[in-house]
Scaffold this active site. Structure first.
Site, PDB file in Angstrom:
ATOM      1  N   ASN A 165       0.812  -1.228   0.000  1.00 42.47           N
ATOM      2  CA  ASN A 165       0.000   0.000   0.000  1.00 42.47           C
ATOM      3  C   ASN A 165       0.845   1.277   0.000  1.00 42.47           C
ATOM      4  OD1 ASN A 165       0.745  -0.465   2.659  1.00 42.47           O
ATOM      5  ND2 ASN A 165      -1.151   0.365   3.503  1.00 42.47           N
TER       6      ASN A 165
ATOM      7  N   GLU B  22       4.023  -3.631  12.425  1.00 35.23           N
ATOM      8  CA  GLU B  22       3.021  -2.588  12.134  1.00 35.23           C
ATOM      9  C   GLU B  22       1.868  -3.297  11.441  1.00 35.23           C
ATOM     10  OE1 GLU B  22       3.138   0.394  13.148  1.00 35.23           O
ATOM     11  OE2 GLU B  22       5.238   0.529  13.715  1.00 35.23           O
TER      12      GLU B  22
ATOM     13  N   CYS C 277      -3.487   1.687   6.663  1.00 33.59           N
ATOM     14  CA  CYS C 277      -3.850   1.095   7.958  1.00 33.59           C
ATOM     15  C   CYS C 277      -4.326   2.157   8.945  1.00 33.59           C
ATOM     16  CB  CYS C 277      -2.695   0.278   8.520  1.00 33.59           C
ATOM     17  SG  CYS C 277      -1.147   1.161   8.428  1.00 33.59           S
TER      18      CYS C 277
ATOM     19  N   GLU D 234       7.859   3.032  14.668  1.00 34.85           N
ATOM     20  CA  GLU D 234       8.728   3.421  13.558  1.00 34.85           C
ATOM     21  C   GLU D 234       8.677   4.936  13.449  1.00 34.85           C
ATOM     22  OE1 GLU D 234       7.369   1.208  10.106  1.00 34.85           O
ATOM     23  OE2 GLU D 234       8.720  -0.421  10.657  1.00 34.85           O
TER      24      GLU D 234
END
Ligand code: ADP
Length: 483
Positions: free
Chosen positions: A153, A251, A285, A462
């Site tokens: 994505n 993640e 997300c 992150e």
């Protein structure tokens, strides 16, 4: 732009073909026409890549932060200056509108810049001892070989968000990108090659996810796996990592609530909710998956949304006026359709859109931007990630009630609130069970700040100085001295 076949395996500084193995066709999701083919690597190449990363580790980890920084900085410059061409490649393989793709490339380059700056700032500690005969020191040291598994994505920024801090810390990497989008990964690795990253420091293996993943999991030489993708695969990686107590950074999925309070600036909120929902066609997300609107402003807000959604133009991401591109593949389109059908069967009303869309030329997996009202909690869309352009609206009356509704999720990545009342903004964001809260802001992901979820949305952060932590082991050195 591409040959019929593009070399996609990079091990120890050399581009390889895997002639004996199958190749994989990369399609343009806007037209379903093939772009090129890449190698479908498997266990053998994964082993070679891990061995190359292990061999390169001692020299790379011994370089000073400043030396590593210079390479990252050059990579940043090269990537930023080439954003237009790289953006086109990204759009061709992933489908998002070109302006979004160029934005992603520039954002991806900024991770390189940020960690070029962080590379020379990983500090140790000198701790006060409780006895006079000891000195206590903590030094950060790179964890070792890192396996990086990335999604389709954000095929560029999800790679630099992992590689930049790993390289800054002194780690070496085996990168496995998503099969739908290997071309952006190849371009990033070519940049590292051109700026003189030593051989073996970054290795790229495209191909069999299960086989390559398994090799990264069973190899004792891979000390950390950093993964962005589905919660399902994340759970699998977590289980399998237990055998070697391998470190993990995950993640995973999200199911972001957006809450519009009565005191919000409705025009601004509508614009932002739309951006949150329809950027990358809802395939992020952190995108809004549930929208809660205060009862006193629901009608006005729904009308504002409808007015704006009607203006969104579906099409090929490379066309100048496209706002929404295709979904990545057939499976993604079916899931979106399934969520809409499930909701309407249970009483949801389609306010706009609601079905797949095509033209003769554009045969990809397009779905109309969709707004649903009269949505209830039993519907799948209210607790499963849709990963597509559907916005379900629910009404609320009390602040406490909407906080409960928003927190009623196994996910905990991002949540958004829209209000002009500062006290409410602080009070509510403190009570939301999410790793990230946007207050009148739907673009919280940035190189300077920690990005990551709680609950089943992941492990670790992150971005920011926090993003370096997992790549650095903190070694404690205890020194006895004569007084
Ligand atoms: P999505 O459903 O969005 O494609 P996935 O979690 O399946 O998300 O994919 C994210 C990344 O994980 C991709 O690079 C994919 O190839 C990889 N992947 C999928 N299955 C496995 C697996 N069993 N082991 C390792 N990596 C995997």
């Amino acid at each position: 732009m591409f040959e019929a076949y593009t070399k996609s395996i990079f091990i120890n500084g050399i581009w390889h073909e895997v002639k004996e193995s199958a190749t994989e066709i990369v399609y343009n999701p806007a037209t379903l026409k093939p772009i090129t083919q890449v190698s479908h690597a498997s266990t053998k190449e994964a082993k070679q890549a891990i061995a190359a990363a292990l061999k390169a580790f001692p020299a790379w980890s011994k370089k000073t932060g400043r030396e590593r920084s210079k390479i990252l900085y050059k990579a940043y410059q090269m990537m930023y200056e080439d954003a237009e061409r790289l953006g086109k490649i990204l759009t061709m393989e992933q489908g998002k509108p070109l302006k979004e793709a160029i934005g992603e490339i520039k954002g991806a380059a900024h991770f390189l810049l940020w960690y070029a700056e962080e590379a020379s700032r990983s500090y140790g500690e000198w701790l006060p001892s409780s006895v006079t005969s000891k000195r206590l020191i903590v030094i950060p040291q790179p964890i070792g070989v890192v396996g990086a598994i990335t999604p389709w994505n954000f095929p560029s920024s999800m790679i630099t968000r992992k590689l930049a801090p790993a390289l800054a810390a002194g780690c070496t990497v085996v990168l496995k990108p998503a099969p739908d989008t290997p071309l952006s990964a190849i371009e990033i690795v070519k940049i590292f090659e051109r700026v003189g990253l030593p051989s073996g420091v970054v290795n790229l293996v495209t191909g069999d996810a299960t086989a390559i993943g398994k090799e990264l999991l069973i190899s004792k030489d891979v000390r950390l796996i950093t993964f962005t993708g589905s919660t399902e695969v994340g759970k699998y990686l977590m289980k399998e990592s237990a055998n070697h107590v391998k470190k993990l950074s995950l993640e995973l999925g999200g199911h972001a609530p957006s809450i519009v309070f009565a005191d919000a600036d409705l025009e601004k909120a509508a614009k932002l909710v739309l951006a949150s929902k329809f950027r990358n066609n809802g395939q992020t997300c952190i995108c809004t998956n549930r929208l809660f609107v205060h009862e006193s402003v629901m009608n006005d807000f729904a009308n504002l949304l409808k007015e704006k959604v009607q203006k969104l133009k579906l099409g090929d991401g490379l066309a100048a006026n496209t706002d929404i591109g295709p979904l990545i593949n057939e499976q993604a389109c079916k899931k979106v359709q399934f969520h809409v059908e499930d909701a309407t069967k249970q009483g949801a009303i389609i306010e706009h859109g609601g079905k797949p869309w095509n033209t003769e030329e554009l045969s990809g997996y397009y779905f109309e931007p969709t707004i649903l009202s009269n949505v209830s909690n039993e519907m799948k869309i209210m607790h499963e990630e849709t990963f597509g352009p559907v916005l379900p609206l629910q009404v609320f009356s009390e602040e406490a009630e909407v906080i409960d509704k928003a927190n009623n999720s196994d996910y905990g990545l991002a949540a958004y609130i829209f209000t002009e009342n500062t006290s409410r903004a602080i009070r509510v964001s403190e009570q939301l069970d999410y790793g990230i809260v946007g207050i009148n802001d739907v673009f919280p992901a940035t190189p300077e700040a920690p990005f990551g979820g709680i609950k089943q949305s992941g492990l670790g952060k992150e971005g920011g100085h926090h993003g370096m932590d997992k790549f650095l082991e903190k070694k404690f050195i205890s020194i006895g001295i004569d007084n």
